[in-house]
Motif scaffolding. Structure first.
Motif, mmCIF file in Angstrom:
data_model
loop_
_atom_site.group_PDB
_atom_site.id
_atom_site.type_symbol
_atom_site.label_atom_id
_atom_site.label_comp_id
_atom_site.label_asym_id
_atom_site.label_seq_id
_atom_site.Cartn_x
_atom_site.Cartn_y
_atom_site.Cartn_z
ATOM 1 N N GLN A 84 0.850 -1.192 0.000
ATOM 2 C CA GLN A 84 0.000 0.000 0.000
ATOM 3 C C GLN A 84 0.886 1.243 0.000
ATOM 4 O O GLN A 84 1.908 1.287 0.693
ATOM 5 N N PRO A 85 0.500 2.278 -0.750
ATOM 6 C CA PRO A 85 1.295 3.500 -0.757
ATOM 7 C C PRO A 85 1.271 4.202 0.600
ATOM 8 O O PRO A 85 0.301 4.074 1.363
ATOM 9 N N ASP A 86 2.347 4.921 0.887
ATOM 10 C CA ASP A 86 2.498 5.551 2.200
ATOM 11 C C ASP A 86 1.341 6.482 2.560
ATOM 12 O O ASP A 86 0.968 6.585 3.729
ATOM 13 N N ASP A 87 0.765 7.167 1.565
ATOM 14 C CA ASP A 87 -0.298 8.122 1.906
ATOM 15 C C ASP A 87 -1.532 7.403 2.456
ATOM 16 O O ASP A 87 -2.198 7.908 3.368
ATOM 17 N N ARG A 88 -1.820 6.206 1.944
ATOM 18 C CA ARG A 88 -2.965 5.441 2.478
ATOM 19 C C ARG A 88 -2.674 4.949 3.892
ATOM 20 O O ARG A 88 -3.559 4.945 4.758
ATOM 21 N N VAL A 89 -1.433 4.511 4.117
ATOM 22 C CA VAL A 89 -1.058 4.034 5.458
ATOM 23 C C VAL A 89 -1.106 5.196 6.450
ATOM 24 O O VAL A 89 -1.641 5.058 7.557
ATOM 25 N N ARG A 90 -0.581 6.347 6.018
ATOM 26 C CA ARG A 90 -0.588 7.518 6.901
ATOM 27 C C ARG A 90 -2.023 7.924 7.263
ATOM 28 O O ARG A 90 -2.310 8.296 8.409
ATOM 29 N N ALA A 91 -2.933 7.831 6.307
ATOM 30 C CA ALA A 91 -4.332 8.192 6.573
ATOM 31 C C ALA A 91 -4.932 7.308 7.675
ATOM 32 O O ALA A 91 -5.666 7.792 8.547
ATOM 33 N N VAL A 92 -4.600 6.020 7.643
ATOM 34 C CA VAL A 92 -5.111 5.099 8.673
ATOM 35 C C VAL A 92 -4.449 5.392 10.021
ATOM 36 O O VAL A 92 -5.107 5.361 11.074
ATOM 37 N N LEU A 93 -3.165 5.704 9.997
ATOM 38 C CA LEU A 93 -2.471 6.112 11.227
ATOM 39 C C LEU A 93 -3.101 7.382 11.804
ATOM 40 O O LEU A 93 -3.293 7.493 13.023
ATOM 41 N N GLU A 94 -3.441 8.311 10.940
ATOM 42 C CA GLU A 94 -4.022 9.576 11.408
ATOM 43 C C GLU A 94 -5.421 9.386 11.985
ATOM 44 O O GLU A 94 -5.875 10.195 12.794
ATOM 45 N N GLU A 95 -6.087 8.287 11.577
ATOM 46 C CA GLU A 95 -7.394 7.948 12.186
ATOM 47 C C GLU A 95 -7.226 7.363 13.581
ATOM 48 O O GLU A 95 -8.209 7.134 14.283
#
Length: 215
Positions: free
Chosen positions: A33-44
């Motif tokens: 998965q691209p980093d931006d998708r992973v970061r979005a889940v982390l930010e949730e």
């Protein structure tokens, strides 16, 4: 599907099975998965993630750990002997202990570095020749061997055959775990995690349903 939707469905499945939803850990499988998708889940606010490949995990997670506190990283893919040390230094749990050679390598490195991630034995419940995992008939002896090595064995993991009813495999894994006094059951993915929860899963591994299709 959103992270919130998945956690809601896990809660519902646990409650319908008479279980405490807090006994089920959602592992967000972030492989490829691209980093931006992973970061979005982390930010949730989600913090438990799974990676298949040690090399990919090594390229991704040290950076995220500098940004976000409390990340709990699980290696869920097959482990090569030459990647064991790197996996142990990166991960909080390894779900794919699948043969004696890997177990003895983990024990040796644990002695050297003075620590060891939580471990799950992968059981090849479908006895598929192309798939990693100890065969169900050899599982009890392998559990005993891992325990004799003094390793922190938490439970069992399986990946059912795609063309078979997953609940049969989840029930088999739960039976092997129960007779060996193991509480951890890593089972259930995007398409079948509710069945897994109903049959006692303590860890479900959900990727595409959270992140969307992989690139």
């Amino acid at each position: 599907m959103s992270l919130h939707e998945i956690t809601t469905r896990i809660t519902k499945a646990a409650e319908e099975a008479g279980r405490d939803p807090s006994d089920v850990t959602l592992i967000a499988v972030s492989k490829m998965q691209p980093d931006d998708r992973v970061r979005a889940v982390l930010e949730e606010g989600h913090r438990v993630f799974g990676e298949n490949r040690v090399q990919e995990a090594a390229g991704k997670w040290p950076g995220f750990r500098e940004e976000f506190d409390g990340i709990d990283l699980h290696i869920i893919g097959p482990l090569q002997s030459n990647k064991v040390r790197q996996a142990m230094e990166l991960a909080d749990a390894i779900h794919s202990v699948d043969r004696p050679k890997i177990a003895t390598t983990i024990a040796r490195i644990a002695d050297e570095i003075g620590s060891c991630p939580d471990l799950f034995i992968q059981v090849n419940t479908g006895e598929e020749p192309q798939k990693a995992g100890i065969l169900p008939g050899d599982a009890d002896a392998f559990v005993a061997q891992v325990r004799e090595l003094g390793l922190p064995l938490k439970g069992l993991m399986c990946i059912p055959p795609v063309e078979e009813t997953p609940s049969l495999h989840f029930a088999l894994l739960a039976k092997i775990a129960e007779r060996n006094g193991l509480a951890g059951l890593s089972m259930g993915m995007s398409g079948d995690f509710e069945q897994a929860v109903a049959l006692g899963a303590t860890h479900v591994r959900v990727g595409s349903a959270i992140f969307g299709a992989r690139d």
